[in-house]
Each structure stands twice: as structure tokens, then as C-alpha cells.
Design an enzyme around this catalytic site. Structure first.
Site, PDB file in Angstrom:
ATOM      1  N   TYR A  58       0.822  -1.204   0.000  1.00  0.00           N
ATOM      2  CA  TYR A  58       0.000   0.000   0.000  1.00  0.00           C
ATOM      3  C   TYR A  58       0.861   1.261   0.000  1.00  0.00           C
ATOM      4  O   TYR A  58       0.629   2.175  -0.797  1.00  0.00           O
ATOM      5  CB  TYR A  58      -0.929  -0.008   1.218  1.00  0.00           C
ATOM      6  CG  TYR A  58      -1.908   1.143   1.230  1.00  0.00           C
ATOM      7  CD1 TYR A  58      -3.047   1.105   0.436  1.00  0.00           C
ATOM      8  CD2 TYR A  58      -1.687   2.263   2.029  1.00  0.00           C
ATOM      9  CE1 TYR A  58      -3.955   2.157   0.437  1.00  0.00           C
ATOM     10  CE2 TYR A  58      -2.591   3.315   2.034  1.00  0.00           C
ATOM     11  CZ  TYR A  58      -3.720   3.270   1.245  1.00  0.00           C
ATOM     12  OH  TYR A  58      -4.609   4.311   1.243  1.00  0.00           O
ATOM     13  N   LYS A  95       1.122   4.103  -3.137  1.00  0.00           N
ATOM     14  CA  LYS A  95       0.748   5.508  -3.031  1.00  0.00           C
ATOM     15  C   LYS A  95       1.932   6.422  -3.365  1.00  0.00           C
ATOM     16  O   LYS A  95       1.742   7.516  -3.914  1.00  0.00           O
ATOM     17  CB  LYS A  95       0.206   5.808  -1.634  1.00  0.00           C
ATOM     18  CG  LYS A  95      -1.124   5.113  -1.340  1.00  0.00           C
ATOM     19  CD  LYS A  95      -2.194   5.463  -2.374  1.00  0.00           C
ATOM     20  CE  LYS A  95      -3.536   4.843  -2.037  1.00  0.00           C
ATOM     21  NZ  LYS A  95      -4.580   5.181  -3.034  1.00  0.00           N
TER      22      LYS A  95
END
Length: 247
Positions: free
Chosen positions: A170, A174
Site C-alpha cells: 500500500y 501511493k
């Protein structure tokens, strides 16, 4: 659906059947914008649309799986036929995996997260750009996270750095999204298309099993603002509700 009038604005929000995506759709619709709810599951998308319509929102459902190129192209063709252009694109759809230590995280897990959080954003943006270029003031907002800030992750004193040890897929997705934002912003600046990454903060959503301290509505506010900012607004920026976030 007939063709839109010149004064109407149309926005597409991916992953908008729940959470921050749905609240972003709600916020945009409250400003008089026609909002297209992008949802993998048409039934869940319609349920969200019915909820928003009860508040007077002009919302429609567009079946859209950002990891499926056929689905992405079909959505673009549908929007073209129904509206002729797109004014706002909010790339909100995202998934997470873990928690796992980086050394224990297989490449397959990272690849799965990237399919939605990185490659999905590229696929959707690529497909929607011809429609966005027909708008007089197109805006692209990419839903990022402070967990994508390399400055925060590298700072042992940052409250965000603790997550970097267990959320490799994750966090890095990002960070990649932030880089993608800058590159699109650089290319599209001369055309007046503003492209920004935003962080909603730690909101209570399905993504974190509703452990966040902010509401989805609060998290959506910065996306709504950047999606409707004037021509003097920023582009190529990484912003939270209270201002810029270090890269």
C-alpha cells in the site's frame, strides 16, 4: 441519458459505491455536478446511487473495474456517448494488503495491490483523457495517502513511519501514485488540466476495518475542493485538508 448542456459539469469517481468515494460523489453532487459512480459491482453502485438520489443528487452508475481494460474502455465509450466530455476525474478506487513485514511480503501481493492503485489509475486516466480534454476546465484528483510520503516514512519520529514496516504494497503504491500525479500534471499543465494528489487522512473505512479517526465525509472534503478548484489552483501538488504534504 441525453447529452449534457454546456453549463453542466460531469464527474467520474472510481470506487464510489462506499466510503470516501461515495462521500466524494455526495460532495460533488451537492455542488450541482452530475456524478458518475464507478463501481465494480453494479448492484452496490446502484444502492449507493439511490442513497445519494434521496438527498437530491444527480448521480448515475457506470460499471467500472479499473483492473479490467475492457471495462475501462466500455466506461469511456459510455460517458462519451451520454455526455460527450468529462470535467472531473477522481481516481479513488484502491485496495490494501497486509499487515506483513516487507521481508515477508511476496511480489505477488505487491503486484495485486498495484493493479488497482497504480495501473488502474493509469488505465482510467488514459481512457478518460480524450473526454477531459473536451472540458473547459478539467480536473484530475488522485486519492493518495500520507503513507505515500517518503519524507514521513523515512522519519522515525513521524506517526506514519510505523506503518511502513507492515504495509509495503500500500505505501509504495501511493508513492508511485504521487509520482504519476506529478508526471501527468507536468504534461497537462499547458492545457489547463490541473492534476493533484490528495490525502484524506486516517478515515474510518472498510480499507482499515473502520479504525480511522476521521469520517469518510471529512476525508472527501479535500478531494471535492481540488476537483472544483479554479484556474489559479495548484497542479502537481500533494495536499491534505490543512495544506501540502512533503513528498
Amino acid at each position: 441519458m441525453g447529452a449534457m448542456t454546456t453549463s453542466q459539469k460531469t464527474a467520474l469517481v472510481t470506487g464510489a459505491n462506499k466510503g470516501i468515494g461515495k462521500e466524494t460523489a455526495r460532495g460533488l453532487a451537492a455542488l450541482g455536478i452530475t456524478v458518475l459512480i464507478g463501481a465494480r459491482d453494479a448492484g452496490r453502485g446502484e444502492a449507493a446511487a439511490e442513497e445519494l438520489r434521496a438527498d437530491g443528487a444527480d448521480v448515475r452508475v457506470v460499471p467500472l473495474d479499473v483492473t479490467d481494460e475492457i471495462s475501462v474502455q466500455a466506461a469511456a465509450k459510455h460517458i462519451d456517448a451520454a455526455f460527450g466530455r468529462l470535467d472531473i476525474l477522481v481516481n479513488n478506487a484502491a485496495i490494501a494488503a497486509g499487515p506483513q513485514q516487507p521481508s515477508e511480503t511476496p511480489a505477488a501481493t505487491v503486484r495485486e495491490v498495484y493493479e488497482t492503485n497504480v495501473f488502474g489509475v493509469i488505465a482510467v486516466t488514459h481512457a478518460m483523457l480524450p473526454l477531459l480534454r473536451r472540458s473547459a476546465a478539467a480536473r484530475i484528483v488522485n486519492m493518495s495517502s500520507e503513507l505515500g510520503s517518503l519524507a514521513h516514512l523515512a522519519d522515525p519520529g513521524s506517526p506514519w513511519s510505523a506503518y511502513s514496516s507492515v504495509l509495503l504494497p500500500y505505501c509504495t503504491s501511493k508513492s508511485a501514485l504521487n509520482a504519476i500525479t506529478v508526471l501527468y500534471a507536468n504534461e497537462l499543465r499547458a492545457e489547463g488540466i490541473l492534476v493533484n494528489a490528495v490525502s484524506p487522512g486516517y478515515c474510518a473505512t472498510d480499507l482499515n476495518r473502520h479504525t480511522g479517526m476521521r469520517t469518510a465525509e471529512e476525508g472527501a472534503s479535500v478531494a471535492v475542493h481540488l476537483a472544483t478548484v479554479g484556474e489559479d489552483g495548484p497542479t502537481g501538488a500533494f495536499l491534505a485538508e490543512d495544506g501540502p504534504i512533503p513528498w
